[in-house]
Design an enzyme around this catalytic site. Structure first.
Site, PDB file in Angstrom:
ATOM      1  N   GLY A  35      -4.299   1.247   0.166  1.00 45.95           N
ATOM      2  CA  GLY A  35      -5.631   1.508  -0.386  1.00 45.95           C
ATOM      3  C   GLY A  35      -6.346   0.254  -0.860  1.00 45.95           C
ATOM      4  N   HIS A  92       6.543   8.595  -1.823  1.00 48.68           N
ATOM      5  CA  HIS A  92       5.341   7.772  -1.656  1.00 48.68           C
ATOM      6  C   HIS A  92       5.194   6.887  -2.897  1.00 48.68           C
ATOM      7  CE1 HIS A  92       1.150   6.583  -1.334  1.00 48.68           C
ATOM      8  NE2 HIS A  92       1.241   6.882  -0.040  1.00 48.68           N
ATOM      9  N   ASN A 152      -2.251  10.770   5.563  1.00 42.99           N
ATOM     10  CA  ASN A 152      -1.924  11.216   4.199  1.00 42.99           C
ATOM     11  C   ASN A 152      -3.239  11.367   3.453  1.00 42.99           C
ATOM     12  OD1 ASN A 152      -1.047  11.603   1.597  1.00 42.99           O
ATOM     13  ND2 ASN A 152      -0.451   9.462   1.272  1.00 42.99           N
ATOM     14  N   GLU A 154       2.791   6.125  -4.671  1.00 46.81           N
ATOM     15  CA  GLU A 154       1.989   6.702  -5.770  1.00 46.81           C
ATOM     16  C   GLU A 154       2.815   7.684  -6.588  1.00 46.81           C
ATOM     17  OE1 GLU A 154      -1.341   7.876  -3.327  1.00 46.81           O
ATOM     18  OE2 GLU A 154      -1.776   5.758  -2.995  1.00 46.81           O
ATOM     19  N   GLU A 174       5.795   0.996   3.508  1.00 51.50           N
ATOM     20  CA  GLU A 174       4.457   0.847   2.948  1.00 51.50           C
ATOM     21  C   GLU A 174       4.480  -0.172   1.814  1.00 51.50           C
ATOM     22  OE1 GLU A 174       1.821   4.402   3.785  1.00 51.50           O
ATOM     23  OE2 GLU A 174       2.873   4.881   1.963  1.00 51.50           O
ATOM     24  N   SER A 181      -3.363   0.318   4.545  1.00 55.09           N
ATOM     25  CA  SER A 181      -4.669  -0.083   5.072  1.00 55.09           C
ATOM     26  C   SER A 181      -4.718  -0.169   6.601  1.00 55.09           C
ATOM     27  CB  SER A 181      -5.121  -1.393   4.419  1.00 55.09           C
ATOM     28  OG  SER A 181      -5.213  -1.225   3.020  1.00 55.09           O
ATOM     29  N   LYS A 210      -3.760  12.460   0.508  1.00 59.34           N
ATOM     30  CA  LYS A 210      -3.666  12.313  -0.957  1.00 59.34           C
ATOM     31  C   LYS A 210      -4.414  13.476  -1.620  1.00 59.34           C
ATOM     32  CE  LYS A 210      -3.527   7.411  -0.106  1.00 59.34           C
ATOM     33  NZ  LYS A 210      -3.254   6.143  -0.694  1.00 59.34           N
TER      34      LYS A 210
HETATM   35  C1  PEP Z   1      -0.947   5.880   2.191  1.00 58.40           C
HETATM   36  O1  PEP Z   1      -1.530   6.656   1.466  1.00 58.40           O
HETATM   37  O2  PEP Z   1       0.213   6.121   2.501  1.00 58.40           O
HETATM   38  C2  PEP Z   1      -1.667   4.705   2.691  1.00 58.40           C
HETATM   39  C3  PEP Z   1      -1.034   3.880   3.472  1.00 58.40           C
HETATM   40  O3  PEP Z   1      -2.962   4.566   2.288  1.00 58.40           O
HETATM   41  P1  PEP Z   1      -4.051   3.559   2.932  1.00 58.40           P
HETATM   42  O4  PEP Z   1      -3.978   3.726   4.432  1.00 58.40           O
HETATM   43  O5  PEP Z   1      -5.359   4.020   2.385  1.00 58.40           O
HETATM   44  O6  PEP Z   1      -3.688   2.183   2.530  1.00 58.40           O
END
Ligand code: PEP
Length: 246
Positions: free
Chosen positions: A171, A93, A9, A95, A165, A211, A11
């Site tokens: 992040g 997601h 992803n 975000e 998630e 992460s 972003k």
């Molecule tokens: C994500 O954007 O879905 C995500 C899991 O980000 P990260 O791997 O940076 O934590």
């Protein structure tokens, strides 16, 4: 046996030129025995698809609108995304939930819209740190799943992908432990079984995201109920190759 899937992803990162350069560097090095995809910024969709033509790596977007078309300035319809050649659409997601106010009901409409236009929705669910501390993770995840799948018949549900998630792990560099990730992914599979029965529960793919990096991917992906990962930050670097090989 469920085939593993690793989705990057991006972003709001990577210009069109950076997309072309990055995909040119990475495309031959990615292990194609697993399914791999990138959810790119919508503006880069076409160039990403062209960069990967003849290569078995999927491309998707990070958001779609829930309506077919109309006066929704700035939005992108699933039909447009499909017509451009995409395979996947992230929906819900954290975000999007956090910064754009997407509710569970809205996520459900977007998932239905993705299916209608033959895109595979990657339905994201997860709890915040406070919700985990309050001990309501299971209750919340079940609720998010049940609402996300409202009015989705079994033959469509089986094609969806779910990404667990935990918001506190996105992040932040704080990965959930393999046990924490497996526990929730198992709960998600049980919830799908409650809704659709054992066969669908055994077939649907459930990813972990938060992460994920080259050092923790192998252990996470080896868990019984974790069928791969949704990878943010680490999908923007060549490290992603090692994650797909994990
Ligand atoms: C994500 O954007 O879905 C995500 C899991 O980000 P990260 O791997 O940076 O934590």
């Amino acid at each position: 046996m469920r085939k593993k899937l690793v989705v990057g992803n991006w972003k709001m990162n990577m210009t069109i030129s950076e997309t072309k350069d990055f995909l040119a560097q990475i495309k031959d090095k990615i292990d194609k025995k697993n399914d791999v995809a990138f959810c790119v910024p919508t503006i880069s969709l076409e160039s990403a698809i062209l960069s990967l033509k003849d290569i078995d790596i999927g491309i998707g977007v990070q958001n779609i609108h829930e309506k077919d078309s109309g006066a929704y300035t700035g939005e992108t319809a699933a039909k447009m995304v499909k017509d451009a050649g995409a395979t996947y659409a992230l929906v819900g997601h954290s975000e999007r939930r956090q910064y754009f106010g997407e509710t569970c009901e809205w996520v459900n409409l977007k998932a239905i819209q993705a299916i209608k236009h033959d895109l595979i929705p990657i339905i994201c669910v997860g709890e915040t740190e406070t919700e985990r501390e309050q001990g309501i993770t299971s209750e919340l995840i079940k609720k998010q799943i049940k609402i996300a799948f409202l009015n989705i018949p079994n033959e469509d549900a089986i094609k969806c992908v779910i990404a667990y998630e935990p918001v506190w792990a996105i992040g932040t560099g704080k990965t959930a432990t393999t046990e924490q990730a497996e526990e929730v992914c198992k709960l998600i599979r049980e919830t799908i079984e409650e809704l659709y029965g054992l066969e669908t529960a055994q077939k649907i793919r459930i990813l972990y995201g938060g992460s994920v990096n080259a050092s923790n991917a192998k252990e996470l992906f080896s868990m019984e109920n974790i069928d791969g990962g949704l990878v943010g930050g680490a999908s923007l670097s060549l490290d992603f190759i090692n994650i797909t090989n994990a």
